[in-house]
Design an enzyme around this catalytic site. Structure first.
Site, PDB file in Angstrom:
ATOM      1  N   ASP A   7       7.241 -10.621  -4.176  1.00 23.90           N
ATOM      2  CA  ASP A   7       7.272  -9.344  -4.684  1.00 23.90           C
ATOM      3  C   ASP A   7       8.379  -8.685  -4.125  1.00 23.90           C
ATOM      4  O   ASP A   7       9.150  -8.829  -3.233  1.00 23.90           O
ATOM      5  CB  ASP A   7       5.754  -8.671  -4.785  1.00 23.90           C
ATOM      6  CG  ASP A   7       5.067  -8.482  -3.321  1.00 23.90           C
ATOM      7  OD1 ASP A   7       6.160  -8.384  -2.328  1.00 23.90           O
ATOM      8  OD2 ASP A   7       3.987  -8.673  -2.895  1.00 23.90           O
TER       9      ASP A   7
ATOM     10  N   LYS B 232       8.005  -5.147  -8.744  1.00 28.86           N
ATOM     11  CA  LYS B 232       7.990  -3.973  -9.718  1.00 28.86           C
ATOM     12  C   LYS B 232       8.840  -3.101  -9.101  1.00 28.86           C
ATOM     13  O   LYS B 232       8.795  -2.750  -7.814  1.00 28.86           O
ATOM     14  CB  LYS B 232       6.644  -3.260  -9.727  1.00 28.86           C
ATOM     15  CG  LYS B 232       5.428  -4.378 -10.395  1.00 28.86           C
ATOM     16  CD  LYS B 232       4.187  -3.646 -10.522  1.00 28.86           C
ATOM     17  CE  LYS B 232       3.587  -4.605 -11.305  1.00 28.86           C
ATOM     18  NZ  LYS B 232       2.469  -5.615 -10.402  1.00 28.86           N
TER      19      LYS B 232
ATOM     20  N   MET C 158      -0.144   2.918  -0.526  1.00 30.00           N
ATOM     21  CA  MET C 158       0.505   3.499  -1.708  1.00 30.00           C
ATOM     22  C   MET C 158       0.223   4.853  -1.980  1.00 30.00           C
ATOM     23  O   MET C 158      -0.154   5.380  -2.847  1.00 30.00           O
ATOM     24  CB  MET C 158      -0.004   2.778  -3.003  1.00 30.00           C
ATOM     25  CG  MET C 158       0.227   1.321  -2.961  1.00 30.00           C
ATOM     26  SD  MET C 158      -0.567   0.385  -4.133  1.00 30.00           S
ATOM     27  CE  MET C 158      -1.887  -0.171  -3.164  1.00 30.00           C
TER      28      MET C 158
HETATM   29  N1  SAH Z   1      -0.349  -6.688   0.952  1.00 28.24           N
HETATM   30  C1  SAH Z   1       0.439  -5.271   1.509  1.00 28.24           C
HETATM   31  C2  SAH Z   1       0.299  -4.205   0.899  1.00 28.24           C
HETATM   32  C3  SAH Z   1       0.685  -4.041  -0.570  1.00 28.24           C
HETATM   33  S1  SAH Z   1       0.467  -2.588  -1.236  1.00 28.24           S
HETATM   34  C4  SAH Z   1       0.087  -5.423   2.974  1.00 28.24           C
HETATM   35  O1  SAH Z   1      -1.000  -6.113   3.198  1.00 28.24           O
HETATM   36  O2  SAH Z   1       0.868  -4.465   3.796  1.00 28.24           O
HETATM   37  C5  SAH Z   1       1.884  -1.717  -1.045  1.00 28.24           C
HETATM   38  C6  SAH Z   1       1.890  -0.617   0.039  1.00 28.24           C
HETATM   39  O3  SAH Z   1       1.834  -1.209   1.175  1.00 28.24           O
HETATM   40  C7  SAH Z   1       2.938   0.183   0.209  1.00 28.24           C
HETATM   41  O4  SAH Z   1       2.873   1.443  -1.166  1.00 28.24           O
HETATM   42  C8  SAH Z   1       2.899   0.887   1.270  1.00 28.24           C
HETATM   43  O5  SAH Z   1       2.091   1.929   1.525  1.00 28.24           O
HETATM   44  C9  SAH Z   1       2.397  -0.260   2.318  1.00 28.24           C
HETATM   45  N2  SAH Z   1       3.476  -1.229   2.941  1.00 28.24           N
HETATM   46  C10 SAH Z   1       3.780  -2.373   2.593  1.00 28.24           C
HETATM   47  N3  SAH Z   1       4.650  -2.661   3.674  1.00 28.24           N
HETATM   48  C11 SAH Z   1       5.104  -1.560   4.385  1.00 28.24           C
HETATM   49  C12 SAH Z   1       6.067  -1.295   5.565  1.00 28.24           C
HETATM   50  N4  SAH Z   1       6.721  -2.320   5.960  1.00 28.24           N
HETATM   51  N5  SAH Z   1       5.888  -0.123   6.116  1.00 28.24           N
HETATM   52  C13 SAH Z   1       4.996   0.737   5.490  1.00 28.24           C
HETATM   53  N6  SAH Z   1       4.116   0.334   4.536  1.00 28.24           N
HETATM   54  C14 SAH Z   1       4.291  -0.467   3.846  1.00 28.24           C
END
Ligand code: SAH
Length: 464
Positions: A249, A271, A384
């Site tokens: 992704d 996306k 998010m």
């Molecule tokens: N599976 C992922 C989350 C997916 S949803 C996890 O466990 O982290 C996507 C959201 O994750 C983003 O909108 C943001 O809020 C957060 N996110 C993912 N990677 C990030 C990062 N490196 N720094 C800050 N927020 C992050």
């Protein structure tokens, strides 16, 4: 890349070096490993050079280099450690059409010599374009320790066997055969009984693989962590090493994709912004399509695949297709984010629970138990949440949350461009807008960066 690494064929070709001191010796030690024809021009050569000449390993001319001496040379090293003399000799070599290296003069050199890890025929060249010789040396030391001394011998024996292995179908079966040879059977056989044993092992292994049927396809749902490649688990690394297809992704960083097996097919199912690049159904179909053809599929998701990763929908599709799967957990954004501000998600006496929330769900801004969240001491990691910030702020304040409740926004957690924005509930949407956050960001509700918290305590004590 200012310098493009290549391996130059030097067998039987001329390599000329001008110089007889320490710099010349250092280069000659490397050059003598090659099958090039080496000629040294030195009026007063070091004794080692005299010995090499006596042994017939190089040709020694006890005079300064003169025009025409480099006419048949592929490479020329100016190693007199004297600026004027190096300029003179390199001009001659350039006129003669040789590629020129001037020792310790990157600027005027046409090529540079890398640090080399030698397991001939396996050679690793390490270059830093002159930026960090110390780094090159330490990488070399790491690799020297990591690569077994027998690797070269195995590669040489293996090379002679390549033709025979063509009976195996190209692709995975053949690759597995070689991996099995280099990392399991080969080293063992070499240790047990030398080259004869290795040749026997190759034969046995080949008939085993000839009779084996192709492996079945499989899907690994792998957490890529928050972005820093060092925050990958060892299992994630191994899955990437073995992958035929990697479907990732948008959150997965290029540094991590670099780690996928070189032959792996990379598919971006991410996306961009809010416009879907691929629907969930298309992603499901893509995963099952590849696995059904026998591929080892890595479905690579940012953070942990079990957190807001739409994992269950994909697992159901894979199960329905009768394909085996497993999950490799990863470090979720919440863990990386609180770590970056020096805080823990839970703390004795402060919060005995922490929530994982999404700002968005399928219907739009997500609803939550705002009343419970509004109580003092609550901590929540809001994923998010960028666009929903104003909504969240309004709901919490409406349900009685203190306006000064700390909120920390962490953008690009664990990545080089990480940003931490410390704010409070009533300033949240304003500060978010002002900060122009463009990367993935997590809102940590209820926590300050540790340093800021210490400052607040300090100020309180000052006032008291
Ligand atoms: N599976 C992922 C989350 C997916 S949803 C996890 O466990 O982290 C996507 C959201 O994750 C983003 O909108 C943001 O809020 C957060 N996110 C993912 N990677 C990030 C990062 N490196 N720094 C800050 N927020 C992050």
């Amino acid at each position: 890349m200012k310098h493009f690494p290549i391996f130059l064929a030097v067998e039987g070709r001329g390599i000329v070096l001008s110089g007889g001191g320490d710099a010349a010796l250092a280069k000659l030690r490397l050059l003598l490993k090659t099958e090039g024809r080496i000629t040294v021009f030195a009026a007063s050569p070091a004794p080692e050079i005299e010995n090499w000449a006596a042994e017939g390993r190089l040709t020694l001319k006890r005079r300064p280099l003169a025009p025409g001496d480099t006419r048949d040379a592929a490479l020329f090293y100016a190693a007199d450690e004297d600026e004027a003399e190096d300029a003179r000799t390199s001009a001659i070599a350039r006129t003669d059409g040789a590629l020129v290296n001037i020792v310790d003069n990157l600027e005027d050199s046409q090529f540079i010599t890398p640090a080399i890890v030698d397991r001939d025929p396996v050679t690793v060249a390490i270059g830093t374009e002159g930026a960090a010789p110390v780094l090159a040396r330490s990488i070399k030391a790491d690799l020297e320790a990591r690569l077994p001394a027998t690797l070269g011998r195995l590669a040489r024996i293996g090379k002679a066997f390549r033709k025979a292995v063509e009976v195996l179908p190209m692709g995975r079966r053949r690759r597995d055969f070689w991996a099995d040879f280099y990392f399991n059977e080969g080293p063992r056989a070499l240790e047990d009984g030398g080259e004869v044993q290795v040749n026997n092992a190759l034969q046995t292994l080949l008939s085993k693989y000839e009779n084996a049927s192709d492996r079945e396809g499989h899907v690994a749902f792998v957490g890529a962590g928050p972005g820093d490649p060092e925050l990958l688990t060892l299992k994630a690394r191994k899955a990437l090493d073995a992958a035929d297809v990697v479907i990732h992704d948008r959150l997965v960083t290029p540094e991590i994709l670099e780690l996928a097996r070189r032959e792996a097919v990379l598919v971006n199912a991410g996306k961009e912004g809010f416009g879907p690049a691929m629907t969930q159904e298309e992603i499901n179909a893509l995963i099952t399509h590849h696995a059904a053809q026998g591929a080892q599929v890595v479905r690579l998701k940012g953070g942990d695949p079990t957190v807001f990763g739409r994992l269950d929908e994909e697992i159901e599709a894979v199960e329905a297709a009768g394909i085996t799967w497993h999950i490799v957990p990863g470090i979720t954004a919440a863990s990386a984010s609180v770590a970056s501000i020096g805080q823990s998600l839970t703390q004795r006496g402060r919060n005995a629970s922490a929530r994982i929330l999404t700002g968005h769900d399928m219907k739009g801004f997500a609803d939550h138990d705002w009343q419970a969240l509004a109580r003092p001491g609550e901590v929540a990691a809001i994923y998010m949440g960028k666009r929903a910030a104003r909504f969240i702020q309004g709901r919490l304040i409406m349900h009685g949350a203190a306006r000064g409740t700390p909120v920390t926004v962490i953008e690009n957690a664990s990545r080089p461009d990480q940003r931490v924005i410390g704010t409070s509930l009533d300033q949240l949407s304003q500060d978010l807008d002002a900060a122009k956050v463009t990367g993935p960001a997590l809102l940590v509700y209820g926590l300050n960066p540790r340093a800021a918290q210490a400052q607040i305590l300090h100020n309180k004590q000052e006032l008291a």
